[in-house]
Enzyme design. Sequence first.
Site, PDB file in Angstrom:
ATOM      1  N   HIS A   1      38.788  43.932  42.315  1.00 57.94           N
ATOM      2  CA  HIS A   1      37.740  44.207  43.306  1.00 57.94           C
ATOM      3  C   HIS A   1      37.548  45.701  43.570  1.00 57.94           C
ATOM      4  CE1 HIS A   1      37.183  40.025  44.101  1.00 57.94           C
ATOM      5  NE2 HIS A   1      38.365  39.850  44.660  1.00 57.94           N
TER       6      HIS A   1
ATOM      7  N   ASP B   1      39.951  34.805  37.368  1.00 56.89           N
ATOM      8  CA  ASP B   1      40.203  34.698  38.802  1.00 56.89           C
ATOM      9  C   ASP B   1      39.026  33.994  39.460  1.00 56.89           C
ATOM     10  OD1 ASP B   1      42.074  36.387  41.024  1.00 56.89           O
ATOM     11  OD2 ASP B   1      40.059  35.889  41.733  1.00 56.89           O
TER      12      ASP B   1
ATOM     13  N   HIS C   1      37.561  34.600  42.156  1.00 58.80           N
ATOM     14  CA  HIS C   1      36.634  35.543  42.770  1.00 58.80           C
ATOM     15  C   HIS C   1      36.018  36.435  41.696  1.00 58.80           C
ATOM     16  CE1 HIS C   1      39.701  34.597  45.873  1.00 58.80           C
ATOM     17  NE2 HIS C   1      38.640  34.514  46.649  1.00 58.80           N
TER      18      HIS C   1
ATOM     19  N   ASP D   1      43.930  31.566  41.333  1.00 58.02           N
ATOM     20  CA  ASP D   1      43.436  30.989  42.578  1.00 58.02           C
ATOM     21  C   ASP D   1      42.286  30.014  42.372  1.00 58.02           C
ATOM     22  OD1 ASP D   1      42.000  33.178  41.719  1.00 58.02           O
ATOM     23  OD2 ASP D   1      42.115  34.263  43.609  1.00 58.02           O
TER      24      ASP D   1
END
Length: 343
Positions: free
Chosen positions: A122, A161, A163, A248
Site C-alpha cells: 500500500h 493479497d 486488498h 487475507d
Amino acid sequence: MQFGYSEVCLAHDPGSRHPESPDRLRAIQEGLKKKHGVDYVEPDPCDIDAMAAVHDREYVESVQEFCADGGGSWDPDTTAVEETWDAACQSAGLACWAAETALEGAAGRETPFSLGRPPGHHAVEDDAMGFCFVNNVAVAAQHALDHDDYDVDRVAIIDWDVHHGNGTQDIFYDRGDVFFVSLHEQGLYPGTGEIDEIGEGDGKGTTMNVPVPAGTDDSEYLAALDGPVTAALTDFDPDLVLVSAGFDAHRHDPISRVRLSTEAYALMTDRIRSLADDADAALAFVLEGGYSLDVLADSIGMVHETFDGREPIEPDDDDDPDDQATSVLEDVLDAHGLDVELP
C-alpha cells in the site's frame, strides 16, 4: 523453500489491538517447525538509496525521522515505534534478497520467500498507508532491474493479497518494464483497482486488476490465473516474477469476505510456478497481509509444501466460477484486448 527472516522485524509493534502484529511472524515460524526442508537466511537491510529508487527520498527520510522521534500514528491505520525504521529497512532488504536469490538460480525446493514486516504494497511513492511504510516488492523489483549482474529487463508482480496493491500499481503505472497484476476483493480498502486501471503512457496495458466480488472462492481465482493473467504475462515474457503474497483472502481471515481455501494457495502457487517456468523466469515470494494467525501459518506452509513435492488437489469439476465472477474476467480480457477462452 528458503525463507528470509530477521527478528529485527519483530520490533515493529503497532500495538496490541493492531492486526499487523509481530505475532504474525512468530506464528509462521511455529507453523514451519512442522515442515520438512525449511531453511532461514538473514540478509542485510536495505539502504535509503535502494528505497529512493521507487520512493521520494524526502518521504523516506521523513519516515526515518518520524521513527527516530518515537513514532506514533502516521494515519489511523499506520502506526510506528522507534524500531519501525530498522524493521522497514530489514523488510525491504529481505525482499531484495528474495529477488537476488531467485535470479542467482534458486528454484524448486530452494525458491525464496521473504518473511518481512511491516508489509509494503500500500505504500505509494511519497506516503505510507495501510500498515505499510516502504513498498518492499517495488524496491525488490527495481533493485533487480538496476542490478547489472542479473540482466533483467522485465519484472512481473502478481499480488494475491485480498486488498488492492495500490502502492505498487502507482509506482509502476507509467512504466513498461514492470507488469503489475492484482487479484483483490472489489470495494475493499483502499477502494482502488478497477478493471479500467490498465496503466498509462509507456505502461499502458501493463497493469491488470481483477476485482472479484465478495464471496469469491477458489474456482474464480484459478480461472483468473488460467485465463487473463497467464495470457497477459506470457505475452509480457518476464525475466523475474515476484508474488506479493498476502493470505487475507482466506475464508477464515477476519478482515475480508473472499472465500479461498488453504488448498487454493497451493493451487495458485503451482500455476504461478508453471507460468514462471514457461517464461524461463526467476520466481520469489514476498509476504504482505494475512491476519488470522493459524490460517497465515497453514497457508504459507502450503506454499512451502508445494515446492517440497506435494501435489495440489484440484477443485471438483462442478466448482465453476459464478456468473458475476465470469463477467469480471470477461471485462478484464476486454480491457486488455485478450482473445482467450475462459476455463
